[in-house]
Design a protein around this motif. Structure first.
Motif, PDB file in Angstrom:
ATOM      1  N   GLU A   1       0.832  -1.202   0.000  1.00 52.66           N
ATOM      2  CA  GLU A   1       0.000   0.000   0.000  1.00 52.66           C
ATOM      3  C   GLU A   1       0.872   1.261   0.000  1.00 52.66           C
ATOM      4  N   ALA A   2       1.876   1.254   0.853  1.00 51.80           N
ATOM      5  CA  ALA A   2       2.735   2.438   0.978  1.00 51.80           C
ATOM      6  C   ALA A   2       3.563   2.638  -0.289  1.00 51.80           C
ATOM      7  N   ILE A   3       4.102   1.551  -0.805  1.00 52.07           N
ATOM      8  CA  ILE A   3       4.936   1.657  -2.006  1.00 52.07           C
ATOM      9  C   ILE A   3       4.111   2.173  -3.178  1.00 52.07           C
ATOM     10  N   GLU A   4       2.916   1.664  -3.286  1.00 50.79           N
ATOM     11  CA  GLU A   4       2.032   2.100  -4.364  1.00 50.79           C
ATOM     12  C   GLU A   4       1.703   3.590  -4.243  1.00 50.79           C
ATOM     13  N   ARG A   5       1.405   4.004  -3.016  1.00 47.75           N
ATOM     14  CA  ARG A   5       1.110   5.418  -2.779  1.00 47.75           C
ATOM     15  C   ARG A   5       2.319   6.296  -3.101  1.00 47.75           C
ATOM     16  N   MET A   6       3.473   5.880  -2.623  1.00 45.40           N
ATOM     17  CA  MET A   6       4.658   6.714  -2.816  1.00 45.40           C
ATOM     18  C   MET A   6       5.045   6.767  -4.293  1.00 45.40           C
ATOM     19  N   GLN A   7       4.877   5.657  -4.995  1.00 45.86           N
ATOM     20  CA  GLN A   7       5.172   5.655  -6.425  1.00 45.86           C
ATOM     21  C   GLN A   7       4.235   6.615  -7.152  1.00 45.86           C
ATOM     22  N   GLY A   8       2.958   6.557  -6.782  1.00 47.40           N
ATOM     23  CA  GLY A   8       1.976   7.447  -7.389  1.00 47.40           C
ATOM     24  C   GLY A   8       2.331   8.903  -7.126  1.00 47.40           C
ATOM     25  N   ALA A   9       2.720   9.178  -5.885  1.00 54.11           N
ATOM     26  CA  ALA A   9       3.069  10.551  -5.519  1.00 54.11           C
ATOM     27  C   ALA A   9       4.312  11.003  -6.289  1.00 54.11           C
ATOM     28  N   LEU A  10       5.263  10.102  -6.431  1.00 52.44           N
ATOM     29  CA  LEU A  10       6.505  10.439  -7.146  1.00 52.44           C
ATOM     30  C   LEU A  10       6.206  10.759  -8.613  1.00 52.44           C
ATOM     31  N   ASN A  11       5.410   9.896  -9.241  1.00 58.56           N
ATOM     32  CA  ASN A  11       5.063  10.112 -10.645  1.00 58.56           C
ATOM     33  C   ASN A  11       4.337  11.438 -10.839  1.00 58.56           C
ATOM     34  N   PHE A  12       3.453  11.737  -9.903  1.00 60.47           N
ATOM     35  CA  PHE A  12       2.682  12.976 -10.011  1.00 60.47           C
ATOM     36  C   PHE A  12       3.558  14.209  -9.775  1.00 60.47           C
ATOM     37  N   THR A  13       4.462  14.099  -8.798  1.00 59.57           N
ATOM     38  CA  THR A  13       5.186  15.285  -8.324  1.00 59.57           C
ATOM     39  C   THR A  13       6.394  15.652  -9.180  1.00 59.57           C
ATOM     40  N   LEU A  14       7.018  14.637  -9.782  1.00 61.35           N
ATOM     41  CA  LEU A  14       8.270  14.895 -10.503  1.00 61.35           C
ATOM     42  C   LEU A  14       8.195  16.005 -11.561  1.00 61.35           C
ATOM     43  N   PRO A  15       7.174  16.027 -12.410  1.00 60.26           N
ATOM     44  CA  PRO A  15       7.127  17.116 -13.400  1.00 60.26           C
ATOM     45  C   PRO A  15       7.111  18.493 -12.742  1.00 60.26           C
ATOM     46  N   TYR A  16       6.397  18.599 -11.622  1.00 61.13           N
ATOM     47  CA  TYR A  16       6.396  19.867 -10.890  1.00 61.13           C
ATOM     48  C   TYR A  16       7.777  20.155 -10.316  1.00 61.13           C
ATOM     49  N   ALA A  17       8.430  19.088  -9.791  1.00 65.61           N
ATOM     50  CA  ALA A  17       9.757  19.283  -9.196  1.00 65.61           C
ATOM     51  C   ALA A  17      10.746  19.784 -10.241  1.00 65.61           C
ATOM     52  N   LEU A  18      10.589  19.327 -11.479  1.00 63.24           N
ATOM     53  CA  LEU A  18      11.487  19.812 -12.534  1.00 63.24           C
ATOM     54  C   LEU A  18      11.326  21.317 -12.744  1.00 63.24           C
ATOM     55  N   GLY A  19      10.147  21.807 -12.388  1.00 58.19           N
ATOM     56  CA  GLY A  19       9.896  23.247 -12.485  1.00 58.19           C
ATOM     57  C   GLY A  19      10.726  24.071 -11.515  1.00 58.19           C
ATOM     58  N   ILE A  20      11.298  23.414 -10.498  1.00 61.39           N
ATOM     59  CA  ILE A  20      12.206  24.130  -9.580  1.00 61.39           C
ATOM     60  C   ILE A  20      13.333  24.770 -10.390  1.00 61.39           C
ATOM     61  N   PHE A  21      13.769  24.065 -11.449  1.00 64.18           N
ATOM     62  CA  PHE A  21      14.995  24.448 -12.159  1.00 64.18           C
ATOM     63  C   PHE A  21      14.726  25.315 -13.385  1.00 64.18           C
ATOM     64  N   GLU A  22      13.502  25.805 -13.491  1.00 60.80           N
ATOM     65  CA  GLU A  22      13.194  26.725 -14.595  1.00 60.80           C
ATOM     66  C   GLU A  22      14.098  27.963 -14.495  1.00 60.80           C
ATOM     67  N   THR A  23      14.667  28.340 -15.611  1.00 58.07           N
ATOM     68  CA  THR A  23      15.572  29.495 -15.582  1.00 58.07           C
ATOM     69  C   THR A  23      14.861  30.766 -16.022  1.00 58.07           C
ATOM     70  N   THR A  24      15.469  31.871 -15.697  1.00 57.77           N
ATOM     71  CA  THR A  24      14.948  33.172 -16.119  1.00 57.77           C
ATOM     72  C   THR A  24      15.975  33.824 -17.042  1.00 57.77           C
ATOM     73  N   GLU A  25      15.626  35.008 -17.550  1.00 59.13           N
ATOM     74  CA  GLU A  25      16.557  35.712 -18.444  1.00 59.13           C
ATOM     75  C   GLU A  25      17.859  36.082 -17.734  1.00 59.13           C
ATOM     76  N   ALA A  26      17.798  36.159 -16.440  1.00 56.78           N
ATOM     77  CA  ALA A  26      18.991  36.581 -15.693  1.00 56.78           C
ATOM     78  C   ALA A  26      20.019  35.454 -15.547  1.00 56.78           C
ATOM     79  N   GLU A  27      19.633  34.241 -15.941  1.00 58.66           N
ATOM     80  CA  GLU A  27      20.469  33.068 -15.666  1.00 58.66           C
ATOM     81  C   GLU A  27      21.929  33.210 -16.119  1.00 58.66           C
ATOM     82  N   PRO A  28      22.183  33.631 -17.375  1.00 61.80           N
ATOM     83  CA  PRO A  28      23.594  33.714 -17.795  1.00 61.80           C
ATOM     84  C   PRO A  28      24.399  34.633 -16.886  1.00 61.80           C
ATOM     85  N   GLU A  29      23.802  35.742 -16.495  1.00 60.04           N
ATOM     86  CA  GLU A  29      24.541  36.684 -15.661  1.00 60.04           C
ATOM     87  C   GLU A  29      24.713  36.161 -14.232  1.00 60.04           C
TER      88      GLU A  29
END
Ligand code: FE2
Ligand code: FE2
Ligand code: FE2
Lengths: 330, 221, 249
Positions: C149-177
């Motif tokens: 039960e726990a593994i299934e829940r955590m896997q589901g949460a991981l699959n759901f959350t990862l795309p959002y987590a990738l959004g942490i690393f979104e860059t802005t125009e200021a990035e090169p500087e």
């Protein structure tokens, strides 16, 4: 925070069972308490002592966990960083107090899970004031200051009681309550001395809460045989009236000095007797609410139930046959 | 649905009436771990209370925030409750060591062997282990770590402890546990407490309001 | 935007919003002790955000309370991950795990930032963040190897959350500087460290790491584009504060 184990909780008709206890052990037990020594979990103790203490500490623990909810109501809305972080820390402390007190009660033999089951099945009592709502931020401040102030009066008295684990828990709790009291006072003072909107909010909240605050220490003491025993055993440490009077003595002047009023025309200190006089609280209403018919009873229990149910899968997942439950030591 | 003043509860969607009668079974109960805390370097580890946890590593996570989120802390130990052997409690003027059950000769260790470094390797080879010893000096106070002894069983450890620490009085109660059963915070991880004293918003002293009250009183005479 | 402000606003807003979200668990956690631990970490996040808003204030921005309690969603620079409702504990823990690994590594890198006041804050928070990561890892490993039960829940949460987590690393125009001025190592480098770090922990569980190349990062947050959850969160957070903007609470 905490409402006292008031006399209406004590058995009134059942026998004390003392006649079945070993008279020599009982005499040693009473002599130890009379000497000022604490009772520790490994000691022999009369069944009535164990039962009353379990009930009292358990109720205290429930009062902390349920008591975290009225202020938790404002945890997402506390204004400004200073209040936001302090509100979180205070609500967290109350949950921490529950943890400490459940642990102390467990040393007497009842498991924490059993206590939580009894709470969500409505079998256990907790401080009645938490069955009232906190419709505004100011209501939360009133609790932080005045309900905690009342709790401190109680807890300081109980910290001098006879049961070691309870005293240890209360020592830790009282140290944290100092923060609650100062924080609550700070918030109330800012509101009362602030803008007209703030001031009006605070006065309205105080008017709403005052009747409940006056019931906080429980009904006037009618000394029964059982209370006498519990006082001799240092389970019950101070009378309800004593606590209430002490509270009024300490806090009414602090309320008045910031220009707030209290909704009781009779409230005044009799300088001759040194006792406060006031309109007798509505104990019938108190009874009705404590027996389940208050504005928030259903919600408070439903919240605890939801927390338990939603967390059940986590606990199921973590249970290991490796760690066998035994009573905590102290 | 219950309508609450707490927006969090409205998001939870609390049902008006309980859905099920019982939500917990008797099994739903973790073991407990006893927690000891060190205030500053060189200070003894002092008992602070138990936590419920499935394993020692989780117990440590829990203990850290329940027992050391305020004030300085330099180290923390957690011990499974079941791994601690407890003596009888005696009076505030007595020593629990005077009431230890007598051990058969074959088990009783020679007093003072804990400091005997020559025989140490042989003793470990023969199955002896380190034990941590905690004393309670007064009823209602907290157990404190007094030191370690080497022995072949908890009962034997108490006998050795009596020889090594028995002079101390009063000793209301003694706890002993195999040192191997103690999870100790790592020296290199003590920075997990480094910012604790800075969290002033948790301290009473941060809330000073007297000036404000005086000002209000002066303006509203 | 000035690269310093750009970086600080992203950091501070992430901390504020996630700290706020995680505080919603206070009193509702699955175990009393965990309730306390999770609340502490939420408080820490609030504390981090306050320190960062103070740096912004020193650079000429408004007071921390004003910045935190009076802006609206389009003015916030947090990633969308942090604004999602708390959901169930599987989601909140997974978010905590994914975010706090990035947070730990980010502040580790910031300890040598060319902007000394920020480097100082980062160095100070090291130990605090270490506990957060220890907490997250312990939970991930326990639940990720527990019941079906726990593994299934955590896997589901991981699959759901990862795309959002990738959004942490979104860059802005200021990035090169930001990178060239030595303010920060940059989001791409952080992301690769993060990936290594979480993969190491997940490898010790029964959970499968989804193929990140197949996931679309949920971006936009750094440019003020948010989910429908952020504005109500801000309205709730500022409900009392805005009752009387002239008041000292
Ligand atoms: Fe309190
Ligand atoms: Fe409390
Ligand atoms: Fe964190």
């Amino acid at each position: 925070m905490y409402g006292s184990a008031s006399t209406h909780d004590l058995p009134t008709t059942a026998t004390t069972g003392l006649e079945n206890e070993d008279p020599i052990l009982l005499a040693e037990f009473e002599a130890r308490i009379a000497r000022g020594e604490k009772i520790e979990p490994g000691d022999w103790m009369p069944a009535l002592y164990r039962k009353q203490l379990t009930r009292m500490i358990e109720q205290h623990a429930h009062s902390e966990i349920i008591g975290s909810l009225p202020e938790g109501t404002w945890i997402t809305r506390a204004p400004g960083f200073r209040r936001k972080m302090a509100q979180m820390a205070k609500v967290q402390d109350e949950v921490g107090h529950a943890q400490l007190l459940y642990s102390a009660a467990e040393t007497l033999g009842k498991t924490r899970e059993q206590m939580l089951i009894d709470l969500i099945n409505g079998k256990s009592k907790y401080s009645n004031v938490f069955n009232y709502p906190t419709p505004t931020w100011a209501d939360s401040n009133v609790i932080s200051w005045l309900i905690d102030a009342g709790a401190i009066v109680n807890q300081l008295a109980n910290a001098k009681g006879s049961y070691g684990p309870y005293c240890r828990a209360l020592d830790r709790i009282c140290a944290e309550e100092a923060f609650h009291l100062k924080y609550g006072h700070d918030a109330v003072v800012h509101m009362a001395t602030g803008t007209p909107i703030q001031r009006a909010m605070m006065q309205a909240a105080l008017n709403r809460w005052w009747p409940a605050i006056m019931t906080f220490f429980g009904p006037s003491d009618k000394m029964s045989v059982h209370t006498e025993i519990l006082m001799r055993w240092k389970v019950k440490m101070a009378s309800n009236d004593e606590c209430r009077n002490q509270f009024l003595d300490m806090y009414v002047p602090k309320i008045w000095e910031i220009g707030l009023t209290l909704p009781d025309e009779k409230l005044a200190k009799n300088e001759e007797t040194g006792r406060w006089e006031f309109t007798e609280p509505d104990w019938e209403d108190f009874k009705r609410v404590i027996n389940g018919d208050g504005p928030c009873n259903a919600e408070r229990i439903a919240v605890r139930r939801a927390a338990e149910e939603n967390g059940a899968w986590v606990r199921r997942a973590l249970l290991t046959p490796k760690t066998q439950y035994v009573r905590p030591l102290a | 649905m219950i309508q609450s003043f707490d927006p969090r509860m409205n998001r939870l969607g609390l049902p008006d009436a309980p859905v099920t009668a019982a939500t917990k079974t008797a099994l739903d109960q973790f073991g407990t771990y006893e927690v000891f805390h060190q205030k500053k370097d060189g200070a003894p580890y002092v008992y602070v209370g138990p936590v419920h946890a499935p394993e020692a590593d989780v117990a440590f996570l829990f203990a850290k925030e329940q027992f050391s989120r305020r004030f300085a802390c330099t180290g923390m130990w957690v011990v499974p409750t079941a791994a601690i052997t407890v003596t009888d409690y005696v009076g505030d003027q007595e020593s629990a060591y005077d009431f230890l059950p007598l051990l058969p000769k074959s088990v009783a260790p020679a007093p003072g062997n804990a400091d005997d470094t020559a025989g140490e390797a042989a003793a470990y080879a023969a199955g002896e282990e380190d034990y941590d010893i905690f004393h309670l000096k007064k009823r209602g106070k907290a157990h404190q770590h007094v030191g370690k002894v080497r022995a072949s069983s908890p009962a034997a450890a108490l006998q050795v402890a009596k020889a090594v620490f028995g002079e101390q009085r009063p000793v209301v109660n003694v706890w002993t546990t195999r040192s191997a059963d103690v999870l100790r915070s790592d020296e290199e991880d003590r920075d997990i407490w480094s910012t604790t004293p800075e969290k002033k918003y948790r301290d009473a002293i941060s809330y000073k309001v007297q000036d404000r009250i005086e000002k209000f009183k002066a303006e509203n005479k | 935007m000035d690269p310093k402000l750009d970086l600080l606003y992203r950091l501070a807003d992430d901390q504020l919003i996630l700290g706020h979200r995680n505080s919603e668990w206070n009193g509702l956690g699955p175990i009393l002790e965990e309730d306390i631990a999770f609340s502490s970490m939420a408080q820490d996040k609030l504390g981090h955000s306050l320190q960062l808003y103070n740096l912004l204030h020193n650079l000429g921005e408004a007071e921390p309370d004003t910045v935190a309690f009076t802006r609206n969603a389009p003015q916030f620079h947090c990633c969308q991950l942090v604004e999602l409702p708390i959901g169930e504990y599987d989601f909140s823990l997974t978010r905590h795990f994914l975010f706090d690994h990035a947070e730990l590594l980010r502040f580790e890198a910031l300890a040598t930032s060319s902007y000394e006041p920020l480097a100082q804050v980062a160095r100070k928070l090291r130990g605090e963040l270490k506990y957060h990561a220890l907490h997250a890892n312990t939970w991930m490993k326990r639940l990720g190897t527990a019941t079906e039960e726990a593994i299934e829940r955590m896997q589901g949460a991981l699959n759901f959350t990862l795309p959002y987590a990738l959004g942490i690393f979104e860059t802005t125009e200021a990035e090169p500087e930001i990178i060239s001025s030595g303010l920060f190592i940059g989001e791409a480098e952080l992301k690769s460290r993060w990936l290594e770090s979480i993969t190491k922990i997940l490898a010790q569980t029964a959970l499968d790491m989804p193929d990140l190349n197949l996931l679309t990062p949920v971006n936009g947050g750094r440019y003020g584009q948010h989910t429908e959850h952020l504005q109500p969160l801000l309205d709730e957070m500022a409900e009392v504060f805005r009752l009387d903007p002239t008041a000292d609470w």
